[in-house]
Motif scaffolding. Structure first.
Motif, PDB file in Angstrom:
ATOM      1  N   ALA A 110     157.813   2.645  35.130  1.00 32.96           N
ATOM      2  CA  ALA A 110     157.910   4.153  36.241  1.00 32.96           C
ATOM      3  C   ALA A 110     159.366   4.888  35.989  1.00 32.96           C
ATOM      4  CB  ALA A 110     157.785   3.420  37.791  1.00 32.96           C
ATOM      5  N   TYR A 111     159.242   5.774  35.365  1.00 31.06           N
ATOM      6  CA  TYR A 111     160.412   6.535  35.630  1.00 31.06           C
ATOM      7  C   TYR A 111     160.345   7.865  36.352  1.00 31.06           C
ATOM      8  CZ  TYR A 111     161.391   4.199  30.663  1.00 31.06           C
ATOM      9  OH  TYR A 111     161.018   3.160  29.681  1.00 31.06           O
ATOM     10  N   ARG A 112     161.215   8.353  36.514  1.00 30.45           N
ATOM     11  CA  ARG A 112     161.418   9.357  37.598  1.00 30.45           C
ATOM     12  C   ARG A 112     161.600  10.631  36.833  1.00 30.45           C
ATOM     13  NH1 ARG A 112     160.769  12.437  41.790  1.00 30.45           N
ATOM     14  NH2 ARG A 112     161.432  12.643  43.474  1.00 30.45           N
ATOM     15  N   LEU A 113     161.491  11.294  37.328  1.00 38.05           N
ATOM     16  CA  LEU A 113     161.569  12.901  36.443  1.00 38.05           C
ATOM     17  C   LEU A 113     161.385  14.022  37.599  1.00 38.05           C
ATOM     18  CD1 LEU A 113     161.571  15.673  34.865  1.00 38.05           C
ATOM     19  CD2 LEU A 113     158.990  15.402  34.554  1.00 38.05           C
ATOM     20  N   TYR A 114     162.300  15.086  38.268  1.00 40.08           N
ATOM     21  CA  TYR A 114     162.960  15.480  39.247  1.00 40.08           C
ATOM     22  C   TYR A 114     162.997  17.624  38.574  1.00 40.08           C
ATOM     23  CZ  TYR A 114     165.147  17.410  43.232  1.00 40.08           C
ATOM     24  OH  TYR A 114     165.496  18.307  45.280  1.00 40.08           O
ATOM     25  N   ILE A 115     162.394  18.028  39.111  1.00 35.38           N
ATOM     26  CA  ILE A 115     162.295  18.982  38.045  1.00 35.38           C
ATOM     27  C   ILE A 115     163.096  20.352  39.746  1.00 35.38           C
ATOM     28  CG2 ILE A 115     161.617  21.559  37.913  1.00 35.38           C
ATOM     29  CD1 ILE A 115     158.964  19.475  36.481  1.00 35.38           C
ATOM     30  N   LYS A 116     164.403  20.421  39.939  1.00 40.00           N
ATOM     31  CA  LYS A 116     164.673  21.270  39.966  1.00 40.00           C
ATOM     32  C   LYS A 116     164.645  22.681  39.776  1.00 40.00           C
ATOM     33  CE  LYS A 116     169.596  21.199  43.044  1.00 40.00           C
ATOM     34  NZ  LYS A 116     171.329  20.302  43.068  1.00 40.00           N
ATOM     35  N   SER A 117     164.377  23.885  40.271  1.00 40.42           N
ATOM     36  CA  SER A 117     163.540  24.748  40.013  1.00 40.42           C
ATOM     37  C   SER A 117     163.614  25.690  41.290  1.00 40.42           C
ATOM     38  CB  SER A 117     163.687  24.861  38.737  1.00 40.42           C
ATOM     39  OG  SER A 117     163.935  26.471  38.537  1.00 40.42           O
ATOM     40  N   ARG A 118     163.263  26.681  41.975  1.00 42.25           N
ATOM     41  CA  ARG A 118     162.344  27.856  42.416  1.00 42.25           C
ATOM     42  C   ARG A 118     162.173  29.051  41.514  1.00 42.25           C
ATOM     43  NH1 ARG A 118     167.485  26.614  46.515  1.00 42.25           N
ATOM     44  NH2 ARG A 118     167.749  28.611  46.079  1.00 42.25           N
ATOM     45  N   PRO A 119     161.551  29.563  42.036  1.00 35.26           N
ATOM     46  CA  PRO A 119     161.402  31.077  41.933  1.00 35.26           C
ATOM     47  C   PRO A 119     162.729  31.554  42.238  1.00 35.26           C
ATOM     48  CG  PRO A 119     159.585  30.313  42.763  1.00 35.26           C
ATOM     49  CD  PRO A 119     159.819  28.320  43.543  1.00 35.26           C
ATOM     50  N   ASN A 120     162.961  32.712  41.108  1.00 33.50           N
ATOM     51  CA  ASN A 120     163.851  33.495  41.254  1.00 33.50           C
ATOM     52  C   ASN A 120     163.530  34.314  42.727  1.00 33.50           C
ATOM     53  OD1 ASN A 120     165.727  35.709  41.856  1.00 33.50           O
ATOM     54  ND2 ASN A 120     165.799  35.938  39.343  1.00 33.50           N
ATOM     55  N   GLU A 121     164.513  33.912  44.009  1.00 29.84           N
ATOM     56  CA  GLU A 121     163.657  34.507  45.107  1.00 29.84           C
ATOM     57  C   GLU A 121     164.372  35.801  45.330  1.00 29.84           C
ATOM     58  OE1 GLU A 121     165.952  32.244  44.431  1.00 29.84           O
ATOM     59  OE2 GLU A 121     164.935  30.471  45.736  1.00 29.84           O
ATOM     60  N   ILE A 122     165.650  36.920  44.422  1.00 29.82           N
ATOM     61  CA  ILE A 122     165.675  37.646  44.797  1.00 29.82           C
ATOM     62  C   ILE A 122     164.267  39.042  43.991  1.00 29.82           C
ATOM     63  CG2 ILE A 122     167.711  39.616  44.033  1.00 29.82           C
ATOM     64  CD1 ILE A 122     168.276  37.167  45.720  1.00 29.82           C
ATOM     65  N   LYS A 123     164.601  38.229  43.132  1.00 27.30           N
ATOM     66  CA  LYS A 123     163.183  38.950  41.475  1.00 27.30           C
ATOM     67  C   LYS A 123     161.802  38.656  41.509  1.00 27.30           C
ATOM     68  CE  LYS A 123     167.301  40.426  38.705  1.00 27.30           C
ATOM     69  NZ  LYS A 123     167.792  40.460  38.348  1.00 27.30           N
ATOM     70  N   CYS A 124     161.346  37.301  42.496  1.00 27.17           N
ATOM     71  CA  CYS A 124     160.425  36.702  42.594  1.00 27.17           C
ATOM     72  C   CYS A 124     159.379  37.522  42.993  1.00 27.17           C
ATOM     73  CB  CYS A 124     160.324  35.751  43.325  1.00 27.17           C
ATOM     74  SG  CYS A 124     158.784  34.663  43.166  1.00 27.17           S
ATOM     75  N   GLY A 125     159.143  38.372  43.859  1.00 27.03           N
ATOM     76  CA  GLY A 125     157.933  39.326  44.705  1.00 27.03           C
ATOM     77  C   GLY A 125     156.518  38.277  44.618  1.00 27.03           C
TER      78      GLY A 125
END
Length: 185
Positions: free
Chosen positions: A66-81
């Motif tokens: 089993a391998y672990r992938l972690y996506i560390k991102s979120r919407p751009n809070e300032i411009k996300c809308g």
């Protein structure tokens, strides 16, 4: 707290201090505020730490890698809308072109550089999996971590001292036996 035994009160106090230290609660930054603190904390308890435990448990079986992938991102809070600072499934939302949440966003959101870059990064990551261009150094003892920077520089392997995402934060929850409250998918 007043009616509790002193040892229980002390344990709660120590847990609270451990959480505040692990998550750097008093950090002063334009990218860190109470909602992000809370969202990160609850995401760790509900999914991140449990996924780490799942991968470790699966790897104890000699027939499974089993391998672990972690996506560390979120919407751009300032411009996300959007009215949300974190969105479950934001990675697949980007991968498929913001079709699900798109109608709820401002029209400039999807064309924002941050969102376009994340979509491109997700698509390049999936292509890398399809064409077996992921690092040979990635193994069952490390995690592949992707942040929203220029691909492929945004993808890195975890450090051997901290092999899984949020490892130090997860240790706080494990030590207090509080990881039994995760999602029941």
């Amino acid at each position: 707290f007043q009616s509790e035994r002193p040892d229980i009160r002390l344990n709660k106090y120590n847990l609270l201090r451990s959480i505040m230290m692990a998550y750097d609660y008093r950090r002063v930054s334009s990218d860190w505020w109470p909602q992000i603190f809370f969202d990160t904390l609850t995401t760790d308890v509900r999914t991140t730490c449990l996924n780490n435990m799942l991968v470790k448990t699966m790897n104890s079986n000699r027939n499974i890698d089993a391998y672990r992938l972690y996506i560390k991102s979120r919407p751009n809070e300032i411009k996300c809308g959007t009215p949300w600072s974190t969105i479950h499934g934001w990675d697949t939302e980007a991968l498929f072109g913001y079709g699900y949440y798109g109608p709820f966003m401002e029209k400039t959101t999807i064309s924002d550089v941050h969102q376009r870059q994340f979509k491109d990064n997700m698509r390049q990551l999936v292509a890398s999996f399809c064409y077996d261009r992921i690092s040979d150094s990635w193994n069952t003892e490390t995690a592949l971590i992707m942040e929203n920077d220029g691909f492929p520089n945004s993808v890195r392997l975890s450090d051997w001292r901290d092999p899984f995402p949020q490892s130090s934060e997860c240790k706080v929850w494990e030590a207090s036996n509080l990881l039994k409250f995760g999602w029941q998918n």
